[in-house]
Scaffold this motif. Structure first.
Motif, PDB file in Angstrom:
ATOM      1  N   THR A 246       0.734  -1.291  -0.023  1.00  0.00           N
ATOM      2  CA  THR A 246      -0.101  -0.038  -0.058  1.00  0.00           C
ATOM      3  C   THR A 246       0.843   1.313   0.007  1.00  0.00           C
ATOM      4  O   THR A 246       0.366   2.283   0.300  1.00  0.00           O
ATOM      5  N   GLY A 247       2.304   1.052  -0.427  1.00  0.00           N
ATOM      6  CA  GLY A 247       2.902   2.111  -0.317  1.00  0.00           C
ATOM      7  C   GLY A 247       2.454   3.335  -1.494  1.00  0.00           C
ATOM      8  O   GLY A 247       1.995   2.751  -2.553  1.00  0.00           O
ATOM      9  N   SER A 248       3.002   4.520  -1.250  1.00  0.00           N
ATOM     10  CA  SER A 248       2.382   5.490  -1.995  1.00  0.00           C
ATOM     11  C   SER A 248       3.000   5.481  -3.655  1.00  0.00           C
ATOM     12  O   SER A 248       2.107   4.942  -4.549  1.00  0.00           O
ATOM     13  N   GLY A 249       4.337   5.271  -3.894  1.00  0.00           N
ATOM     14  CA  GLY A 249       4.813   5.035  -5.102  1.00  0.00           C
ATOM     15  C   GLY A 249       4.457   6.064  -6.356  1.00  0.00           C
ATOM     16  O   GLY A 249       3.544   6.479  -6.247  1.00  0.00           O
ATOM     17  N   ASP A 250       5.368   6.568  -6.874  1.00  0.00           N
ATOM     18  CA  ASP A 250       5.202   7.329  -7.929  1.00  0.00           C
ATOM     19  C   ASP A 250       4.126   6.888  -9.101  1.00  0.00           C
ATOM     20  O   ASP A 250       4.399   5.850  -9.568  1.00  0.00           O
ATOM     21  N   GLY A 251       3.284   7.514  -9.225  1.00  0.00           N
ATOM     22  CA  GLY A 251       2.288   6.876 -10.245  1.00  0.00           C
ATOM     23  C   GLY A 251       1.367   5.757  -9.922  1.00  0.00           C
ATOM     24  O   GLY A 251       0.611   5.252 -10.823  1.00  0.00           O
ATOM     25  N   ASP A 252       1.552   5.449  -8.725  1.00  0.00           N
ATOM     26  CA  ASP A 252       0.780   4.124  -8.087  1.00  0.00           C
ATOM     27  C   ASP A 252      -0.612   4.555  -7.795  1.00  0.00           C
ATOM     28  O   ASP A 252      -0.857   5.278  -6.703  1.00  0.00           O
ATOM     29  N   ARG A 253      -1.472   4.328  -8.672  1.00  0.00           N
ATOM     30  CA  ARG A 253      -2.933   4.508  -8.402  1.00  0.00           C
ATOM     31  C   ARG A 253      -3.853   3.587  -7.927  1.00  0.00           C
ATOM     32  O   ARG A 253      -4.994   3.686  -8.290  1.00  0.00           O
ATOM     33  N   SER A 254      -3.328   2.500  -7.551  1.00  0.00           N
ATOM     34  CA  SER A 254      -4.120   1.318  -7.160  1.00  0.00           C
ATOM     35  C   SER A 254      -4.231   1.309  -5.850  1.00  0.00           C
ATOM     36  O   SER A 254      -3.870   1.721  -4.929  1.00  0.00           O
ATOM     37  N   ILE A 255      -5.513   0.719  -5.361  1.00  0.00           N
ATOM     38  CA  ILE A 255      -5.904   0.727  -3.763  1.00  0.00           C
ATOM     39  C   ILE A 255      -6.524  -0.721  -3.555  1.00  0.00           C
ATOM     40  O   ILE A 255      -6.965  -1.463  -4.517  1.00  0.00           O
ATOM     41  N   ASN A 256      -6.200  -1.133  -2.521  1.00  0.00           N
ATOM     42  CA  ASN A 256      -6.782  -2.487  -1.846  1.00  0.00           C
ATOM     43  C   ASN A 256      -7.974  -2.571  -0.918  1.00  0.00           C
ATOM     44  O   ASN A 256      -7.719  -1.615  -0.104  1.00  0.00           O
ATOM     45  N   VAL A 257      -8.953  -2.891  -1.630  1.00  0.00           N
ATOM     46  CA  VAL A 257     -10.176  -2.957  -0.780  1.00  0.00           C
ATOM     47  C   VAL A 257     -10.743  -4.377  -0.245  1.00  0.00           C
ATOM     48  O   VAL A 257     -10.793  -5.318  -1.013  1.00  0.00           O
ATOM     49  N   LEU A 258     -10.935  -4.258   0.943  1.00  0.00           N
ATOM     50  CA  LEU A 258     -11.383  -5.668   1.572  1.00  0.00           C
ATOM     51  C   LEU A 258     -12.915  -5.430   1.926  1.00  0.00           C
ATOM     52  O   LEU A 258     -13.381  -4.729   2.472  1.00  0.00           O
ATOM     53  N   MET A 259     -13.571  -6.507   1.614  1.00  0.00           N
ATOM     54  CA  MET A 259     -15.190  -6.609   1.728  1.00  0.00           C
ATOM     55  C   MET A 259     -15.651  -7.719   2.022  1.00  0.00           C
ATOM     56  O   MET A 259     -15.402  -8.739   1.459  1.00  0.00           O
TER      57      MET A 259
ATOM     58  N   THR B 188      -3.458   3.632   5.834  1.00  0.00           N
ATOM     59  CA  THR B 188      -3.278   3.855   4.411  1.00  0.00           C
ATOM     60  C   THR B 188      -2.496   5.020   3.998  1.00  0.00           C
ATOM     61  O   THR B 188      -2.356   6.110   4.866  1.00  0.00           O
ATOM     62  N   LYS B 189      -1.457   4.862   3.014  1.00  0.00           N
ATOM     63  CA  LYS B 189      -0.850   6.000   2.484  1.00  0.00           C
ATOM     64  C   LYS B 189      -1.253   6.282   1.139  1.00  0.00           C
ATOM     65  O   LYS B 189      -0.694   7.140   0.344  1.00  0.00           O
ATOM     66  N   LYS B 190      -2.797   6.103   0.783  1.00  0.00           N
ATOM     67  CA  LYS B 190      -3.634   6.378  -0.383  1.00  0.00           C
ATOM     68  C   LYS B 190      -4.874   7.183  -0.080  1.00  0.00           C
ATOM     69  O   LYS B 190      -5.881   6.685  -0.758  1.00  0.00           O
ATOM     70  N   ALA B 191      -4.875   7.900   0.775  1.00  0.00           N
ATOM     71  CA  ALA B 191      -6.186   8.410   1.259  1.00  0.00           C
ATOM     72  C   ALA B 191      -6.888   9.213   0.299  1.00  0.00           C
ATOM     73  O   ALA B 191      -8.096   9.253   0.186  1.00  0.00           O
ATOM     74  N   ASP B 192      -6.183   9.907  -0.659  1.00  0.00           N
ATOM     75  CA  ASP B 192      -6.982  10.333  -1.686  1.00  0.00           C
ATOM     76  C   ASP B 192      -7.565   9.552  -2.650  1.00  0.00           C
ATOM     77  O   ASP B 192      -8.894   9.736  -2.919  1.00  0.00           O
TER      78      ASP B 192
END
Length: 451
Positions: free
Chosen positions: A30-43, A325-329
């Motif tokens: 879940t690291g931010s990473g340049d250009g990494d626009r993926s997120i992990n969702v658990l449901m 999370t490091k991808k709040a946005d």
């Protein structure tokens, strides 16, 4: 010290379950990473979640460039997994489905991002349109939202109208549990292989525990009194539990001890049972002709009662963002979309209006297409949600809010252990009174933390 005890209570008896993945690449960094626009969702693996997993790639991802990696689990496994991840700050997931039970506890522990600021900035989201019971149940002590509702629900009775008509039975709009037991006996075997009723028997505080606790409430029982005196082996709790277990054993579904929401949904939709008491959110699936053999032939009644005026539960499966999370946005963008009017319209147009994840927005019930599709269950669903009273669900004051649960960290473990023994009683391997006497001892240990 107190926080450590809460964490321990939340992760006790957590078991690692097998992971069912929708879309590709669940888990991972879940690291931010340049250009990494993926997120992990658990449901949780309910029909509404399976729908969003199918729709996301060609809509949300196509429009935003945000790839969503879904991990879908059965309810009990989901609860274990999300508790483990959030309570231990593991940070594997950017978004997870949780409910009204977890939100106030986890907010107090500082484990969740507040979401009101994101919702307020998005004019199209229309936070004011959210139903008040949903907002209240998903808000923290500061009044801010800490989860966004995906769908909301209460509980009610669903029944096969054709079977009732053939038997000359009129199901009351507001039945008592004794009336339902009598009807279950009469319709048991009405068609080859058909049982009278489906009730959850699968162990778990949110499975068997949810439906059973509503029965306990209306029989006059409670888990704890207002001053934290355990009541698990009280006469009212025993009477309710014996009634429930006897009804399932005599007229319930095959394999009842292993039947939760999903199994009962399948049994009802495939004409294996004549009635089912469970979540109002199930109606959309029952009315979908693509998956249900009784679509258009289902009747609905309010949750059965004994001593109380109503007894339906109140719940919302909602999107939450762990603080780790490091991808709040990107995560917030997904959550706002998933709980939006726009997404409801997408489901209606692509999959059918009965499958809209309803129960969270007032405007949903004003959509002409939804009104038509939900004509048989929309009004009773909304009224059941509005009539649910988490502060006073039974016959006596409670120490916490919650209809089908006690809002303390320890209840996850307590409810699961007690229902394991009751499930064994349903399977004919244990005695109800012995199970509740054992449960009383467990509840006494919990109560010491609050007395």
């Amino acid at each position: 010290m107190r926080t450590r005890r809460m964490v321990h209570a939340l992760i006790t008896a957590t078991a690692a379950g097998s992971v069912l993945v929708a879309c590709s690449g669940a888990g991972g960094s879940t690291g931010s990473g340049d250009g990494d626009r993926s997120i992990n969702v658990l449901m949780v693996g309910n029909p509404q979640m399976e729908d969003i997993a199918k729709l996301t790639k060609d809509t949300f991802t196509k429009d935003t460039g945000i790839k969503v990696n879904f991990t879908i689990l059965p309810e009990n496994e989901l609860r274990d997994k999300v508790t483990q991840d959030v309570a231990t700050q593991a940070g594997q997931y950017d978004v997870a489905t949780i409910g009204a039970y977890e939100v106030p506890i986890w907010e107090k522990n500082g484990w969740l991002h507040e979401l009101s600021s994101y919702a307020d900035k998005d004019a199209g989201f229309d936070k004011a349109d959210l139903l008040k019971p949903m907002v209240t149940s998903l808000s923290g002590s500061d009044g801010k939202l800490y989860a966004l509702p995906f769908y909301g629900e209460s509980s009610f009775l669903m029944y096969n109208k054709d079977v009732m008509k053939a038997k000359g039975i009129t199901v009351p709009e507001r039945p008592t549990w004794q009336q339902i037991a009598d009807i279950a006996a009469e319709v048991d075997g009405a068609e080859p292989g058909m049982r009278g009723i489906c009730l959850r028997g699968l162990a778990g505080w949110g499975e068997l525990g949810a439906s059973l606790t509503t029965v306990v409430n209306t029989f006059g029982g409670t888990w704890f009194t207002e001053d934290w005196k355990p009541q698990v082996n009280s006469p009212e709790f025993k009477k309710a539990t014996n009634f429930y277990v006897d009804l399932v054993k005599k007229h319930g579904e095959a394999g009842a001890a292993q039947a939760g929401f999903t199994e009962c949904l399948n049994a009802m939709s495939q004409k294996k049972v004549a009635m089912w008491y469970d979540a109002t959110s199930a109606a959309g699936s029952l009315e979908d002709p693509a998956s249900s053999k009784i679509a258009g032939h289902v009747g609905y009644a309010y949750a059965p009662t004994v001593e109380t005026k109503s007894s339906g539960w109140l719940w919302s499966w909602a999107w939450a963002m762990p603080k780790t999370t490091k991808k709040a946005d990107a995560a917030s963008e997904f959550m706002l979309w998933a709980s939006s009017k726009e997404y409801e319209k997408l489901v209606g147009e692509k999959l059918g209006w009965s499958r809209v994840p309803a129960g969270k927005r007032a405007s949903t019930y004003e959509i002409p297409q939804y009104q038509k599709a939900a004509a048989s269950f929309g009004d009773i669903t909304l009224k059941s949600i509005e009539q649910a009273d988490p502060a006073n669900p039974g016959m006596q004051p409670r120490p916490t809010v919650g209809v089908q649960y006690v809002a303390i960290p320890e209840f996850q473990d307590l409810g699961t252990k007690v229902t394991q023994e009751i499930s064994a009683a349903i399977a004919g391997k244990a005695d109800v009174d012995d199970a509740l006497n054992d449960g009383q001892k467990l509840a006494e240990d919990v109560a010491k933390n609050y007395q």
